[in-house]
Scaffold this active site. Structure first.
Site, mmCIF file in Angstrom:
data_model
loop_
_atom_site.group_PDB
_atom_site.id
_atom_site.type_symbol
_atom_site.label_atom_id
_atom_site.label_comp_id
_atom_site.label_asym_id
_atom_site.label_seq_id
_atom_site.Cartn_x
_atom_site.Cartn_y
_atom_site.Cartn_z
ATOM 1 N N GLU A 82 15.280 -13.724 -32.288
ATOM 2 C CA GLU A 82 16.526 -13.478 -31.556
ATOM 3 C C GLU A 82 17.072 -14.674 -30.784
ATOM 4 O O GLU A 82 17.805 -14.480 -29.801
ATOM 5 C CB GLU A 82 16.286 -12.323 -30.572
ATOM 6 C CG GLU A 82 15.340 -12.650 -29.387
ATOM 7 C CD GLU A 82 13.897 -12.220 -29.576
ATOM 8 O OE1 GLU A 82 13.455 -12.102 -30.735
ATOM 9 O OE2 GLU A 82 13.199 -12.031 -28.556
ATOM 10 N N ASN A 83 16.786 -15.913 -31.170
ATOM 11 C CA ASN A 83 17.281 -17.083 -30.441
ATOM 12 C C ASN A 83 18.745 -16.908 -30.033
ATOM 13 O O ASN A 83 19.567 -16.454 -30.826
ATOM 14 C CB ASN A 83 17.180 -18.328 -31.317
ATOM 15 C CG ASN A 83 15.902 -18.375 -32.101
ATOM 16 O OD1 ASN A 83 14.832 -18.442 -31.521
ATOM 17 N ND2 ASN A 83 15.994 -18.302 -33.415
ATOM 18 N N HIS A 111 18.096 -5.002 -34.462
ATOM 19 C CA HIS A 111 17.040 -5.332 -33.493
ATOM 20 C C HIS A 111 17.297 -6.697 -32.852
ATOM 21 O O HIS A 111 17.317 -6.822 -31.625
ATOM 22 C CB HIS A 111 15.687 -5.300 -34.194
ATOM 23 C CG HIS A 111 14.527 -5.648 -33.318
ATOM 24 N ND1 HIS A 111 13.772 -4.695 -32.665
ATOM 25 C CD2 HIS A 111 14.001 -6.841 -32.954
ATOM 26 C CE1 HIS A 111 12.838 -5.290 -31.957
ATOM 27 N NE2 HIS A 111 12.941 -6.601 -32.113
ATOM 28 N N GLU A 112 17.495 -7.694 -33.676
ATOM 29 C CA GLU A 112 17.673 -9.048 -33.122
ATOM 30 C C GLU A 112 18.969 -9.128 -32.323
ATOM 31 O O GLU A 112 19.021 -9.758 -31.268
ATOM 32 C CB GLU A 112 17.655 -10.106 -34.231
ATOM 33 C CG GLU A 112 16.430 -10.075 -35.135
ATOM 34 C CD GLU A 112 15.093 -10.061 -34.418
ATOM 35 O OE1 GLU A 112 14.993 -10.619 -33.304
ATOM 36 O OE2 GLU A 112 14.133 -9.462 -34.956
ATOM 37 N N ALA A 149 12.138 -11.681 -37.957
ATOM 38 C CA ALA A 149 13.300 -12.449 -37.533
ATOM 39 C C ALA A 149 13.131 -12.817 -36.066
ATOM 40 O O ALA A 149 12.217 -12.329 -35.403
ATOM 41 C CB ALA A 149 14.580 -11.641 -37.718
HETATM 42 N N1 TRP Z 1 10.837 -11.703 -31.097
HETATM 43 C C1 TRP Z 1 10.732 -11.494 -32.516
HETATM 44 C C2 TRP Z 1 11.210 -10.081 -32.785
HETATM 45 O O1 TRP Z 1 11.909 -9.492 -32.136
HETATM 46 C C3 TRP Z 1 9.316 -11.636 -32.971
HETATM 47 C C4 TRP Z 1 8.946 -12.935 -33.590
HETATM 48 C C5 TRP Z 1 9.604 -13.588 -34.538
HETATM 49 C C6 TRP Z 1 7.784 -13.687 -33.382
HETATM 50 N N2 TRP Z 1 8.900 -14.708 -34.909
HETATM 51 C C7 TRP Z 1 7.796 -14.786 -34.206
HETATM 52 C C8 TRP Z 1 6.717 -13.533 -32.555
HETATM 53 C C9 TRP Z 1 6.788 -15.717 -34.259
HETATM 54 C C10 TRP Z 1 5.701 -14.457 -32.593
HETATM 55 C C11 TRP Z 1 5.733 -15.549 -33.420
HETATM 56 O O2 TRP Z 1 10.933 -9.368 -33.633
HETATM 57 ZN ZN ZN Z 2 11.976 -8.058 -31.087
#
Ligand code: TRP
Ligand code: ZN
Length: 888
Positions: free
Chosen positions: A280-281, A313-314, A278
């Site tokens: 976190e936008n 988490h997100e 997932a």
């Molecule tokens: N930041 C996301 C998380 O917390 C990780 C993530 C989701 C990601 N999609 C991605 C990283 C695509 C690299 C590419 O889990």
């Molecule tokens: Zn993360």
């Protein structure tokens, strides 16, 4: 692009420099079309005070087509800029320093199979920008230290996309003037504004015909927040658990960390094509639907747990990641390690804390330790990378979380909270670093963490040796030392680390004996040097040492412990984690000893202490079933292979595992069968914790019974899977049959397909079951399944289940003729043309190839070399193959 491959130049932390220009505001306009989407970015630019007067503007791009380019409303002359698919350079810029830059690009969402940037999942438009996907939408400073407020105007066909979403709050929406419409189609628009400055990787857009489930949450200061979960039509009934998990996460972050949500709306969108778990936008999380959708018929208890964990988490990223973000990607663990620690703590509070800790350690040891001891080892805060996508690793996430946990252990909960409070206060709105994070804990606690900070900068799992000598005067002398195993690609000196070892002495009555060390230690030894002595006086001679309780440090522990002592610890330690650990140690010692006996053609020693320990665990009414279930999950083949290390022979390990499993199963057959019959519940569709715990233990027991290879136990599994009303029991029994390679699996597999072939998430399980089946036919089956209508190379979940599942099949992947490795390498090569990120991840299956016995090792090397030499290889796959192969 070289003809050979698309390998990137390495990026070094030491080259970090801020950009010469800031982007104070980003105004985006999207005219959505499946094959043609026009994007206009109007950027409010400001020259930074310390930037050189003649500084050029250099923006990132990736496969972009430039359509128009203006500064302050005037088109640029061709001589004043250059635009390639991956870079926009502007040579001549207004001297005043402030200007509006307007960039038009055109992208094709339908053709985007990488699932990075703007793409289509089903009939919806969606985006994934972390880490470097925004540059596939428009030219930009696509790096986390350039923060900008965003206004986003989305225009789409009203029929195709009734919902149009982006970050922040919606300002307006409406139907477009009839005169603007192409014949027949009705178009509409929506405008969103996000007041929180954010880097481009947190941008998101979703548009499509989705169902919406709504709820609300009142924050601790009394603000009402609208909560929305968007899913495909028909899935509305599968969002309750996710919504509940979201509300619990929001409350928990207030109570535990004092963090409140900050926008008026929080949205989650579930899509079926997604590279990771997932994202976190800001205000608009996008999820792999695997981590949103649940009902008892299609999701297992482990799936429910995963939904709760990933939702949390997100959500937690809103403070650790979004409001405080990373200065550059070398700091990835700043947000990921910290957020994983937070989600682990949340899960521990929602469920059984010891069982949560056992699960976290189990996955650390299964996924991070092998990474840290092989050719892909890297520090939690690396200082060089070739392809950032490849650094979303167990080391950054899970070892990163362990480092935060050690801080909490060393400083105590209050000291840790003081450091976190200072971090939130000082860095809100910043793009910052691990150094700045650690400085907050140092200052808030007036302590020095220099020695601790080495954990971030060196790869490898430390090995800690604890040598205990009992003296006649009742004292115990512990000599504790640390060392690192060798890593061929890391030759720098590795200084000694600060290692917190929580410990205790357990008396014969199962109570902790109070002890005091010469330096005041009562329950923690703080190792700061390469070797240290700790002396404890007046320890009763029958008290037993229990060390690294709750896995207080992510280390390999070496300890001279007799099997009787381990059985005692398994039964009586006051630390539940170490009770589980003792059972695992007994099992692992038996497994490695059996492996050695098989290789030496000697008769193996029966695992009597293990059977004793498991018998007492099963009979103990004071223990939670979920804890017992953890004890009954014996070390995997892969775990044994890691323990054996260099030159392991997969056949010997498989035989050792079969021997131990069967011995335990027959040794406890009576007790386990009785328990099983009592635990089995017809028509069970419950989802509460107590029932989930019962199912976990029941299925672990069934798996062992099936491993006895007695047909009557396999028959129990067939009956269970065919009559199960919940997916946990269906899968528990069917996976036991598949892992044992039982032919009885055939009928239940057909039944599962017939009932669920239109449900992608259930088909993931179905594909995965066949991929992990231990049968000589498995590779052929997997090859055939590549052509099954439920499989698609374009869907990452399907690919992970089938191809990734096969790579985790210890016996069949490690076939003696090397055909398993060849298959994997060939599939990676084929997938690389569509989705390099997922292709590279599949190679994790070969991260320990160097430890294989010589024959297989050679086959693995050949497969990797062939892949490395494939022309047109992506930077993702070349980076991994080159590191896996090293200089060999
Ligand atoms: N930041 C996301 C998380 O917390 C990780 C993530 C989701 C990601 N999609 C991605 C990283 C695509 C690299 C590419 O889990
Ligand atoms: Zn993360």
């Amino acid at each position: 692009m070289t003809p050979q491959n698309r390998r990137k130049k390495a990026t070094y932390l030491s080259d970090y420099e801020p950009t010469p220009f800031a982007i104070d505001h980003t105004d985006l306009r999207f005219a959505l079309g499946s094959e043609v989407t026009d994007v206009t970015a109007e950027l409010t630019m400001r020259r930074r005070a310390d930037a050189a007067q003649n500084a050029r503007l250099e923006f990132d791009g990736d496969e972009l087509v430039l359509v128009s380019l203006e500064i302050d409303g005037k088109p640029l002359a061709e001589k004043d800029y250059s635009a390639t698919p991956d870079k926009l350079t502007i040579y001549d810029l207004p001297a005043s320093g402030d200007f509006k830059l307007t960039i038009g690009t055109r992208v094709n969402p339908k053709a985007n199979k990488q699932l990075m940037g703007l793409y289509r999942s089903g009939s919806a438009y969606c985006t994934q920008c972390e880490a470097e996907g925004f540059r596939r939408i428009t030219y930009f400073y696509d790096r986390p230290d350039v923060l900008s407020t965003f206004t986003v105007r989305i225009e789409a066909d009203a029929h195709e996309a009734p919902f149009m979403l982006s970050n922040g709050n919606m300002l307006e929406q409406g139907v477009l003037d009839a005169a603007d419409m192409p014949s027949g189609a009705k178009r509409h628009y929506a405008v969103w504004h996000d007041p929180f400055p954010k880097p481009s990787y947190l941008f998101a857009l979703v548009a499509g015909d989705l169902a919406c489930v709504e709820d609300s949450f009142t924050t601790q200061s009394g603000r009402a927040v609208k909560l929305q979960i968007f899913v495909e039509h028909g899935n509305e009934g599968k969002c309750d658990y996710a919504m509940d998990a979201l509300k619990r996460s929001m409350r928990w972050d207030e109570e535990r960390f004092g963090r409140e949500y900050d926008l008026d709306i929080f949205m989650i969108v579930a899509v079926s094509d997604f590279n990771m778990g997932a994202m976190e936008n800001k205000g608009l999380n996008v999820f792999n639907d695997k981590y949103v959708l649940t009902d008892p018929e299609t999701a297992t208890d482990v799936d429910y747990y995963g939904v709760e964990r990933v939702i949390a988490h997100e959500y937690f990223h809103n403070w650790t990641g979004n409001r405080i973000t990373c200065r550059e990607w070398f700091q990835l663990c700043l947000k990921e390690g910290l957020t994983v620690y937070r989600d682990q703590e949340f899960s521990a509070d929602m469920r059984s804390a010891p069982v949560q800790r056992i699960g976290d350690v189990r996955s650390l040891i299964a996924r991070q330790f092998p990474e840290d001891q092989g050719p892909l080892a890297h520090p939690v805060r690396p200082d060089v990378y070739e392809e950032i996508d490849n650094f979303y690793t167990a080391t950054i996430y899970n070892k990163g979380a362990e480092l935060v946990r050690m801080l909490a252990t060393i400083l105590g909960q209050d000291g840790f909270r003081k450091g976190m409070d200072l971090y939130f206060e000082r860095h809100d709105g910043d793009a910052t670093t691990i150094e700045a994070f650690l400085a907050c804990f140092q200052e808030a606690n007036e302590t020095d963490l220099t020695n601790f900070s080495h954990w971030y900068h060196q790869p490898g799992t430390p090995v800690v040796n604890v040598d205990e000598i009992k003296h006649d005067d009742g004292s115990r002398l512990l000599t504790v030392s640390q060392r690192f195993s060798e890593l061929p690609h890391f030759t720098e000196d590795r200084p000694a680390l600060t290692i917190p070892l929580v410990f205790g002495y357990v008396g014969p009555d199962g109570q902790d004996v109070p002890v005091a060390g010469s330096n005041g230690e009562t329950d923690m030894m703080l190792l700061t040097e390469q070797a240290q002595d700790f002396k404890f006086d007046n320890v009763p001679s029958d008290a037993r040492l229990s060390v690294n309780r709750n896995f207080s440090a992510p280390i390999v522990l070496e300890q001279n412990q007799e099997p009787e002592d381990q059985v005692f610890i398994a039964e009586f330690d006051t630390d539940p984690f170490n009770r589980w650990q003792a059972v695992q140690n007994l099992a692992m010692n038996s497994l490695t000893a059996t492996n050695a006996a098989i290789l030496a053609r000697e008769k193996p020693e029966p695992p009597l202490p293990l059977v004793t320990a498991l018998r007492s665990v099963l009979a103990n009414d004071a223990l939670d079933s979920s804890f017992k279930a953890q004890c009954f999950q014996l070390p995997s083949h892969q775990a044994v292979a890691e323990a054996v290390g260099a030159g392991f022979d997969p056949d010997a390990i498989a035989n050792a595992k079969a021997y131990i499993n069967a011995y335990v199963a027959l040794g406890l057959e009576q007790e386990m069968t009785t328990f099983y019959e009592k635990a089995l519940t017809p028509n069970d569709t419950t989802t509460d914790a107590a029932n989930a715990a019962r199912r976990a233990l029941m299925n672990a027991v069934l798996k062992l019974l099936v491993a006895s290879d007695k047909p009557e136990h396999a028959a129990l599994a067939v009956t269970q899977t065919m009559s199960a009303k919940n997916m946990t029991d269906r899968m528990g029994a069917l996976s036991a049959l598949c892992l044992q390679g039982r032919t009885e699996r055939a009928e239940p597999l057909v039944a599962m397909y017939e009932q669920f072939d239109s449900n992608g998430l259930v088909m993931d399980k179905w594909l995965g079951l066949q991929a992990v089946t231990n049968s000589d036919e498995t590779l052929d089956t997997v090859r055939a399944l590549l052509h099954d209508p439920v499989f698609s190379m374009e869907n990452p979940n399907r690919v992970r289940s089938l191809i990734g599942g096969f790579a985790s099949n210890f016996q069949q992947f490690n076939r003696m003729d090397g055909s398993g490795y060849q298959f994997l390498a060939r599939q990676v090569g084929a997938l690389d043309e569509q989705n390099p990120q997922i292709a590279a991840r599949l190679l994790e299956g070969l991260r320990s190839w160097r430890n294989l016995e010589p024959l297989r090792r050679n086959f693995a090397r050949l497969a990797l070399e062939k892949l490395r030499d494939q022309s047109g290889l992506s930077s993702n796959v070349s980076d991994i193959t080159n590191r896996l192969l090293g200089d060999s």
